[in-house]
Design a protein around this motif. Structure first.
Motif, PDB file in Angstrom:
ATOM      1  N   UNK A  92       0.833  -1.196   0.000  1.00  0.00           N
ATOM      2  CA  UNK A  92       0.000   0.000   0.000  1.00  0.00           C
ATOM      3  C   UNK A  92       0.867   1.245   0.000  1.00  0.00           C
ATOM      4  N   UNK A  93       0.480   2.173  -0.867  1.00  0.00           N
ATOM      5  CA  UNK A  93       1.222   3.427  -1.006  1.00  0.00           C
ATOM      6  C   UNK A  93       0.244   4.591  -0.877  1.00  0.00           C
ATOM      7  N   UNK A  94       0.580   5.524  -0.002  1.00  0.00           N
ATOM      8  CA  UNK A  94      -0.187   6.774   0.090  1.00  0.00           C
ATOM      9  C   UNK A  94       0.362   7.673  -1.004  1.00  0.00           C
ATOM     10  N   UNK A  95      -0.466   8.017  -1.989  1.00  0.00           N
ATOM     11  CA  UNK A  95       0.009   8.754  -3.156  1.00  0.00           C
ATOM     12  C   UNK A  95       0.044  10.262  -2.937  1.00  0.00           C
ATOM     13  N   UNK A  96      -1.074  10.850  -2.534  1.00  0.00           N
ATOM     14  CA  UNK A  96      -1.100  12.293  -2.315  1.00  0.00           C
ATOM     15  C   UNK A  96      -2.362  12.711  -1.575  1.00  0.00           C
ATOM     16  N   UNK A  97      -2.321  13.944  -1.080  1.00  0.00           N
ATOM     17  CA  UNK A  97      -3.448  14.542  -0.374  1.00  0.00           C
ATOM     18  C   UNK A  97      -4.186  15.474  -1.321  1.00  0.00           C
ATOM     19  N   UNK A  98      -5.510  15.463  -1.243  1.00  0.00           N
ATOM     20  CA  UNK A  98      -6.335  16.393  -2.011  1.00  0.00           C
ATOM     21  C   UNK A  98      -6.996  17.321  -0.987  1.00  0.00           C
ATOM     22  N   UNK A  99      -6.678  18.612  -1.109  1.00  0.00           N
ATOM     23  CA  UNK A  99      -7.195  19.581  -0.141  1.00  0.00           C
ATOM     24  C   UNK A  99      -8.658  19.904  -0.423  1.00  0.00           C
ATOM     25  N   UNK A 100      -9.343  20.322   0.606  1.00  0.00           N
ATOM     26  CA  UNK A 100     -10.772  20.570   0.497  1.00  0.00           C
ATOM     27  C   UNK A 100     -11.126  21.640  -0.529  1.00  0.00           C
ATOM     28  N   UNK A 101     -10.219  22.623  -0.757  1.00  0.00           N
ATOM     29  CA  UNK A 101     -10.527  23.692  -1.716  1.00  0.00           C
ATOM     30  C   UNK A 101     -10.504  23.206  -3.177  1.00  0.00           C
ATOM     31  N   UNK A 102     -10.145  21.952  -3.413  1.00  0.00           N
ATOM     32  CA  UNK A 102     -10.177  21.388  -4.771  1.00  0.00           C
ATOM     33  C   UNK A 102     -11.600  21.032  -5.192  1.00  0.00           C
ATOM     34  N   UNK A 103     -12.554  21.100  -4.247  1.00  0.00           N
ATOM     35  CA  UNK A 103     -13.939  20.726  -4.522  1.00  0.00           C
ATOM     36  C   UNK A 103     -14.860  21.934  -4.385  1.00  0.00           C
ATOM     37  N   UNK A 104     -15.977  21.893  -5.079  1.00  0.00           N
ATOM     38  CA  UNK A 104     -16.984  22.937  -4.970  1.00  0.00           C
ATOM     39  C   UNK A 104     -18.343  22.283  -4.796  1.00  0.00           C
ATOM     40  N   UNK A 105     -18.976  22.389  -3.670  1.00  0.00           N
ATOM     41  CA  UNK A 105     -18.529  23.114  -2.478  1.00  0.00           C
ATOM     42  C   UNK A 105     -17.455  22.321  -1.742  1.00  0.00           C
ATOM     43  N   UNK A 106     -16.587  23.015  -1.018  1.00  0.00           N
ATOM     44  CA  UNK A 106     -15.516  22.317  -0.315  1.00  0.00           C
ATOM     45  C   UNK A 106     -16.044  21.501   0.867  1.00  0.00           C
ATOM     46  N   UNK A 107     -15.586  20.252   0.996  1.00  0.00           N
ATOM     47  CA  UNK A 107     -15.974  19.457   2.170  1.00  0.00           C
ATOM     48  C   UNK A 107     -15.237  19.959   3.410  1.00  0.00           C
ATOM     49  N   UNK A 108     -15.572  19.400   4.539  1.00  0.00           N
ATOM     50  CA  UNK A 108     -14.928  19.826   5.791  1.00  0.00           C
ATOM     51  C   UNK A 108     -13.668  19.017   6.090  1.00  0.00           C
ATOM     52  N   UNK A 109     -13.318  18.070   5.202  1.00  0.00           N
ATOM     53  CA  UNK A 109     -12.163  17.209   5.432  1.00  0.00           C
ATOM     54  C   UNK A 109     -11.266  17.158   4.192  1.00  0.00           C
ATOM     55  N   UNK A 110     -10.020  16.809   4.419  1.00  0.00           N
ATOM     56  CA  UNK A 110      -9.093  16.558   3.325  1.00  0.00           C
ATOM     57  C   UNK A 110      -9.277  15.119   2.840  1.00  0.00           C
ATOM     58  N   UNK A 111      -8.813  14.865   1.635  1.00  0.00           N
ATOM     59  CA  UNK A 111      -8.887  13.522   1.074  1.00  0.00           C
ATOM     60  C   UNK A 111      -7.483  13.007   0.818  1.00  0.00           C
ATOM     61  N   UNK A 112      -7.361  11.692   0.742  1.00  0.00           N
ATOM     62  CA  UNK A 112      -6.082  11.064   0.431  1.00  0.00           C
ATOM     63  C   UNK A 112      -6.292   9.999  -0.621  1.00  0.00           C
ATOM     64  N   UNK A 113      -5.346   9.906  -1.542  1.00  0.00           N
ATOM     65  CA  UNK A 113      -5.410   8.894  -2.593  1.00  0.00           C
ATOM     66  C   UNK A 113      -4.370   7.826  -2.278  1.00  0.00           C
TER      67      UNK A 113
END
Length: 187
Positions: free
Chosen positions: A91-112
């Motif tokens: 398993x490899x953690x690839x990157x983080x997707x910040x909440x401002x990448x979405x519209x509307x922004x969620x309250x949490x960050x995402x990870x791929x």
């Protein structure tokens, strides 16, 4: 490896989907997606159920779930999903997707994360997946207790726990050490 033709890409509810309908005779398939955060663990348990058929899984999850799955021993986020999935996948953690990448922004960050099937075909010592899962769940059920106490609370004989594990907590054991522990607790 190229782009799949559209007729080989399926948008499905993984919790209800039967892969045999699209991939008969045990054919392999890849799981990829931006998964609903409220059912992330359930989806990952499905991938685990299909591990002999899923050579790779790539997905976006809530950041904390993605980190937990990819984390190694010694971390407070290392847990049941970490141990069970790392038994069968690298398993490899690839990157983080910040909440401002979405519209509307969620309250949490995402990870791929990316899970690639390793060469483990069956658990060592002839142990069943059900037994291994039961040991891992019991070990992490009371994280703050030593393995001796948490496994006793899970219905296991504490006298069967190897000496080197008795004073440790679940998050201190590697996946390989969990294999040895579960083997020692077999009936």
């Amino acid at each position: 490896q190229g782009i799949l033709p559209a007729e080989r890409v399926f948008g499905v509810d993984l919790l209800k989907w039967n892969p045999d309908e699209a991939f008969p005779n045990g054919a392999p398939f890849i799981v990829a997606g931006n998964f609903p955060y409220n059912i992330s663990s359930q989806i990952l348990f499905r991938v685990l159920d299909w591990c002999d058929r899923v050579p790779e899984c790539v997905g976006m999850f809530q950041k904390e779930v993605a980190e937990r799955v990819a984390e190694g021993p010694g971390s407070k986020t290392y847990g049941i999903l970490s141990v069970l999935l790392q038994t069968y996948y690298d398993i490899e953690y690839l990157f983080t997707v910040h909440e401002h990448a979405f519209d509307p922004p969620p309250k949490v960050k995402s990870g791929v994360i990316r899970l690639v099937r390793n060469n483990v075909k069956e658990l060592p010592f002839g142990m069943s997946n059900a037994h291994f899962k039961r040991v891992v769940k019991a070990a992490f059920n009371q994280r703050r207790k030593t393995l001796r106490n948490s496994l006793k609370g899970g219905g296991f004989d504490p006298d069967k726990i190897p000496e080197q594990f008795q004073g440790k907590r679940a998050e201190q054991l590697s996946v390989i050490e969990f294999h040895a522990l579960a083997a020692a607790l077999k009936d």
